[in-house]
Design a protein around this motif. Structure first.
Motif, PDB file in Angstrom:
ATOM      1  N   GLU A  72       0.824  -1.212   0.000  1.00  0.00           N
ATOM      2  CA  GLU A  72       0.000   0.000   0.000  1.00  0.00           C
ATOM      3  C   GLU A  72       0.858   1.262   0.000  1.00  0.00           C
ATOM      4  OE1 GLU A  72      -3.649   0.456   0.185  1.00  0.00           O
ATOM      5  OE2 GLU A  72      -3.180  -1.392  -0.853  1.00  0.00           O
ATOM      6  N   ARG A  73       1.941   1.206   0.749  1.00  0.00           N
ATOM      7  CA  ARG A  73       2.802   2.388   0.833  1.00  0.00           C
ATOM      8  C   ARG A  73       3.418   2.724  -0.523  1.00  0.00           C
ATOM      9  NH1 ARG A  73       5.963   1.245   6.580  1.00  0.00           N
ATOM     10  NH2 ARG A  73       4.569   2.478   7.871  1.00  0.00           N
ATOM     11  N   GLU A  74       3.833   1.719  -1.256  1.00  0.00           N
ATOM     12  CA  GLU A  74       4.415   2.010  -2.578  1.00  0.00           C
ATOM     13  C   GLU A  74       3.339   2.507  -3.527  1.00  0.00           C
ATOM     14  OE1 GLU A  74       4.064   0.496  -5.739  1.00  0.00           O
ATOM     15  OE2 GLU A  74       5.580   1.848  -6.586  1.00  0.00           O
ATOM     16  N   LYS A  75       2.153   1.968  -3.384  1.00  0.00           N
ATOM     17  CA  LYS A  75       1.056   2.409  -4.266  1.00  0.00           C
ATOM     18  C   LYS A  75       0.782   3.895  -4.069  1.00  0.00           C
ATOM     19  CE  LYS A  75      -1.969  -1.668  -4.574  1.00  0.00           C
ATOM     20  NZ  LYS A  75      -2.299  -1.812  -5.985  1.00  0.00           N
ATOM     21  N   TYR A  76       0.733   4.305  -2.817  1.00  0.00           N
ATOM     22  CA  TYR A  76       0.350   5.692  -2.523  1.00  0.00           C
ATOM     23  C   TYR A  76       1.513   6.416  -1.862  1.00  0.00           C
ATOM     24  CZ  TYR A  76      -4.221   3.802  -3.585  1.00  0.00           C
ATOM     25  OH  TYR A  76      -5.264   3.191  -4.218  1.00  0.00           O
ATOM     26  N   TYR A  77       2.564   6.621  -2.653  1.00  0.00           N
ATOM     27  CA  TYR A  77       3.700   7.352  -2.084  1.00  0.00           C
ATOM     28  C   TYR A  77       3.811   8.740  -2.706  1.00  0.00           C
ATOM     29  CZ  TYR A  77       6.940   6.939  -6.081  1.00  0.00           C
ATOM     30  OH  TYR A  77       7.542   7.082  -7.301  1.00  0.00           O
ATOM     31  N   PHE A  78       4.416   9.627  -1.928  1.00  0.00           N
ATOM     32  CA  PHE A  78       4.740  10.967  -2.397  1.00  0.00           C
ATOM     33  C   PHE A  78       6.259  11.142  -2.388  1.00  0.00           C
ATOM     34  CE2 PHE A  78       0.422  12.040  -2.167  1.00  0.00           C
ATOM     35  CZ  PHE A  78      -0.093  11.794  -0.895  1.00  0.00           C
ATOM     36  N   ALA A  79       6.745  11.941  -3.316  1.00  0.00           N
ATOM     37  CA  ALA A  79       8.139  12.386  -3.253  1.00  0.00           C
ATOM     38  C   ALA A  79       8.107  13.828  -2.767  1.00  0.00           C
ATOM     39  CB  ALA A  79       8.781  12.303  -4.626  1.00  0.00           C
ATOM     40  N   VAL A  80       8.892  14.124  -1.744  1.00  0.00           N
ATOM     41  CA  VAL A  80       8.923  15.494  -1.222  1.00  0.00           C
ATOM     42  C   VAL A  80      10.369  15.986  -1.191  1.00  0.00           C
ATOM     43  CG1 VAL A  80       6.800  15.246   0.120  1.00  0.00           C
ATOM     44  CG2 VAL A  80       8.983  14.712   1.184  1.00  0.00           C
ATOM     45  N   GLN A  81      10.508  17.298  -1.213  1.00  0.00           N
ATOM     46  CA  GLN A  81      11.851  17.883  -1.388  1.00  0.00           C
ATOM     47  C   GLN A  81      12.590  18.030  -0.064  1.00  0.00           C
ATOM     48  OE1 GLN A  81      10.509  21.351  -3.647  1.00  0.00           O
ATOM     49  NE2 GLN A  81      11.476  20.489  -5.472  1.00  0.00           N
ATOM     50  N   THR A  82      12.815  16.922   0.590  1.00  0.00           N
ATOM     51  CA  THR A  82      13.516  16.972   1.882  1.00  0.00           C
ATOM     52  C   THR A  82      14.920  17.561   1.723  1.00  0.00           C
ATOM     53  OG1 THR A  82      14.087  14.670   1.475  1.00  0.00           O
ATOM     54  CG2 THR A  82      12.299  15.075   2.999  1.00  0.00           C
ATOM     55  N   LEU A  83      15.548  17.289   0.593  1.00  0.00           N
ATOM     56  CA  LEU A  83      16.935  17.752   0.397  1.00  0.00           C
ATOM     57  C   LEU A  83      17.060  19.263   0.407  1.00  0.00           C
ATOM     58  CD1 LEU A  83      18.130  15.307  -2.369  1.00  0.00           C
ATOM     59  CD2 LEU A  83      18.937  15.398  -0.019  1.00  0.00           C
ATOM     60  N   TYR A  84      15.958  19.949   0.125  1.00  0.00           N
ATOM     61  CA  TYR A  84      16.012  21.408   0.089  1.00  0.00           C
ATOM     62  C   TYR A  84      15.471  22.057   1.357  1.00  0.00           C
ATOM     63  CZ  TYR A  84      16.681  20.221  -4.806  1.00  0.00           C
ATOM     64  OH  TYR A  84      17.143  19.671  -5.955  1.00  0.00           O
ATOM     65  N   LEU A  85      15.212  21.242   2.364  1.00  0.00           N
ATOM     66  CA  LEU A  85      14.784  21.829   3.637  1.00  0.00           C
ATOM     67  C   LEU A  85      15.953  22.613   4.219  1.00  0.00           C
ATOM     68  CD1 LEU A  85      12.897  18.807   5.264  1.00  0.00           C
ATOM     69  CD2 LEU A  85      11.875  20.878   4.317  1.00  0.00           C
ATOM     70  N   PRO A  86      15.686  23.767   4.807  1.00  0.00           N
ATOM     71  CA  PRO A  86      16.802  24.586   5.298  1.00  0.00           C
ATOM     72  C   PRO A  86      17.657  23.888   6.353  1.00  0.00           C
ATOM     73  CG  PRO A  86      14.658  25.525   5.901  1.00  0.00           C
ATOM     74  CD  PRO A  86      14.378  24.402   4.974  1.00  0.00           C
ATOM     75  N   THR A  87      17.051  22.960   7.111  1.00  0.00           N
ATOM     76  CA  THR A  87      17.818  22.311   8.181  1.00  0.00           C
ATOM     77  C   THR A  87      18.307  20.917   7.798  1.00  0.00           C
ATOM     78  OG1 THR A  87      15.752  21.494   9.109  1.00  0.00           O
ATOM     79  CG2 THR A  87      16.610  23.545  10.030  1.00  0.00           C
TER      80      THR A  87
END
Lengths: 331, 113
Positions: A207-222
Motif C-alpha cells: 500500500e505504501r508504494e502504491k500511494y507514495y509521495f516524493a517530497v523535497q527533503t533535500l532542500y529543507l533549510p535544516t
C-alpha cells in the motif's frame, strides 16, 4: 525472513561481521556475569532473543483468539475512506455526535482551496493555514497539519509531478506491480529505502508504494545539519494530497525525495496518486495541497477520498434534529 | 506472495520498547547495505536484548532473577515489566537508557564508514 543471523557466515560484509562479533561478545559477557540466569536459560533450553520471538507468537495467538487487531487484513486497509467519512456523518444522530462543519463551510473551504493552489507555490498566511487545518480536520475526521513536530515542507501547496513505481525490495520488477505499469519503475530504490518490513513484503508495504509521495527533503533549510533526525522522521510519514479542482484527496506516505529544483515542481506522486487523484486533469494541472496527517496509531488508511461525496452526508447530518445537550449549550 | 500486514513492527514488541528511540535503530540499519538490513536489525535487537538483561541482572536482587526471567518468558512484550522493575530497583529506567545509549554508540561506530 532470516533464520539465524548470529550464525557464522562468510558472506557478511566487514560491517556486519563486526556487528556479529560484537553481539557474540555481549552475549558472552552476559553469560559470564550472570551464571544463575545463564543456567536457568540453559535448563529451559532458551536464548534471550527467544523471549522476543515467543512473545510475538503469544501475541499472534492472542490476536487470533481474541480478535486483537495486531495483524489487520489488507481488506480493512483497502476500505475506501469514504465509508468512514459517510459513517461519520450518517451516524451524527442527536444523542451521539454534532456536525462540526456545515455544508456552507464545506463549500467555502473547497472554494478557498481552489484559489490557494492557483497562487505561486508556498505557504498560506498563518491564520488562513490554521483555519484550513481545522476545517479539514473536522471534515475528514483525522488531524491534518502543515507543520508537525516542528517540521514543515518548503511548500504546503504547489505542483505535483508524476513519478514511476518504486522497487519495494531488491528483486522487485515492474511486472510485480498490479496497476499502471505503463508508468515504468525507477532503477534505484527510493530515498527512504526498501518498503519491506524486516525483509517481508507486507500488505502495508504494498500500500505504501502504491500511494507514495516524493517530497523535497533535500532542500529543507535544516536538512544538512539535521538529516540524521529528519530522514527517519520523513520515512513513510503519512500525508494527504488534496486536489481541490477535482475535489479528490489521496492519503499516502513519503516514499521518495524529490523532485529536483529545476523541474519546477514541488512534489512527486506515485502512478496511483496521480491517476486516482486526477492530479493532471485539465482542471488540476498538477496544482495540489500537501499536508501532514497526524496519525500516531496508524488508523487512517491509505488511498483516495472522494471529497464530493462527503457533502451530502454533511447536509443530511445538518438536517437532523439538534441534540438536547447542544441545544442547552447554545441557549 | 502470501503476506500479512504488520501494523506494529514485531521488533518493537519488547517490554523496554519505550526506552528505545527506534528511529535511531533504523538509522543504524541504514548504515549497511540494503540486502543486509534484516540481518543488521536482528543483530542489533539481539545485542540490546542482552545488554538490557545484563543491566537488569546487575541491579535486581539475585533472589528475584528467576522470577523476572519467568515473567520475560511469559510476556516479554509487556511494558508493565518496567513498572515491576521500578518497584524493585531504583532508577532502573535511566540505567537501562544509559546502557542502551552506550551500546548504540558502539554499534554505530562499528557500522560507520
Amino acid at each position: 525472513m532470516i533464520n539465524n543471523p548470529a550464525s557464522t557466515s562468510t558472506s557478511f560484509s566487514p560491517k556486519l561481521s563486526a556487528l556479529q562479533e560484537y553481539y557474540h561478545q555481549t552475549k558472552g559477557n552476559f553469560h559470564k556475569r550472570h551464571k544463575k540466569a545463564s543456567d536457568w536459560l540453559s535448563v529451559n533450553a532458551l536464548d534471550l532473543h527467544q523471549f522476543r520471538q515467543t512473545s510475538q507468537q503469544v501475541l499472534a495467538a492472542a490476536s487470533l483468539a481474541g480478535g486483537v487487531a495486531l495483524n489487520q487484513p489488507i481488506d480493512k486497509l483497502a476500505q475506501p475512506h469514504i465509508t468512514q467519512l459517510q459513517e461519520k456523518f450518517k451516524d451524527a444522530v442527536p444523542d451521539q455526535e454534532i456536525v462540526e462543519v456545515t455544508l456552507e463551510e464545506w463549500k467555502s473551504v473547497i472554494s478557498k482551496m481552489q484559489g490557494y493552489v492557483k497562487q505561486a507555490p508556498g505557504h498560506l498566511p498563518e491564520d488562513e493555514e490554521q483555519y484550513l487545518e481545522q476545517q479539514l480536520t473536522d471534515m475528514l475526521g483525522f488531524e491534518v497539519a502543515a507543520e508537525l513536530d516542528g517540521i514543515r515542507l518548503n511548500h504546503s501547496y504547489g505542483i505535483m509531478g508524476g513519478e514511476q513505481h518504486l522497487r519495494r525490495f531488491p528483486t522487485d520488477s515492474l511486472d510485480q506491480h498490479d496497476a499502471y505499469q505503463e508508468s515504468g519503475i525507477a532503477p534505484n530504490r527510493g530515498a527512504f529505502g526498501w518498503f519491506t518490513d524486516n525483509g517481508v513484503l507486507t500488505d502495508q508495504a504494498v500500500e505504501r508504494e502504491k500511494y507514495y509521495f516524493a517530497v523535497q527533503t533535500l532542500y529543507l533549510p535544516t536538512w544538512n545539519k539535521d538529516h540524521a533526525r529528519l530522514k527517519p522522521w520523513f520515512k513513510f510519514r503519512k500525508m494527504i494530497m488534496i486536489n481541490p479542482a477535482e475535489e479528490i484527496a489521496v492519503v499516502g506516505v513519503v516514499g521518495d525525495a524529490g523532485p529536483a529544483l529545476w523541474v519546477n515542481k514541488q512534489y512527486g506522486g506515485s502512478p496511483e496518486v496521480i491517476r486516482e487523484g486526477k492530479v493532471w486533469s485539465r482542471e488540476s494541472r498538477g496544482r495540489v495541497i500537501l499536508l501532514f496527517v497526524d496519525d500516531p496509531e496508524d488508523k487512517v488508511p491509505l488511498g483516495p477520498i472522494d471529497l464530493k461525496s462527503i457533502a451530502p452526508y454533511i447536509a443530511e447530518a445538518e438536517a437532523l434534529p439538534m441534540p438536547e445537550a447542544s441545544r442547552e449549550e447554545q441557549t | 506472495m502470501n503476506v500479512t500486514m504488520i501494523s506494529t513492527s514485531p521488533s518493537k514488541r519488547v517490554f523496554y520498547a519505550p526506552l528505545i528511540r527506534w528511529e535511531i535503530i533504523d538509522e543504524m540499519v541504514f548504515l549497511t547495505e540494503p540486502h543486509e538490513h534484516t540481518h543488521t536489525r536482528e543483530l542489533i535487537l539481539r545485542t540490546l536484548d542482552h545488554v538490557v538483561m545484563d543491566t537488569i541482572m546487575k541491579h535486581l536482587a539475585e533472589k528475584e532473577h528467576e522470577l523476572f526471567l519467568e515473567k520475560c518468558q511469559a510476556e516479554y512484550h509487556n511494558e508493565e515489566l518496567l513498572d515491576w522493575l521500578e518497584e524493585r530497583v531504583t532508577e532502573i529506567k535511566p540505567r537501562l537508557q544509559d546502557s542502551i545509549r552506550a551500546t548504540k554508540v558502539e554499534i554505530r561506530l562499528l557500522l560507520q564508514d
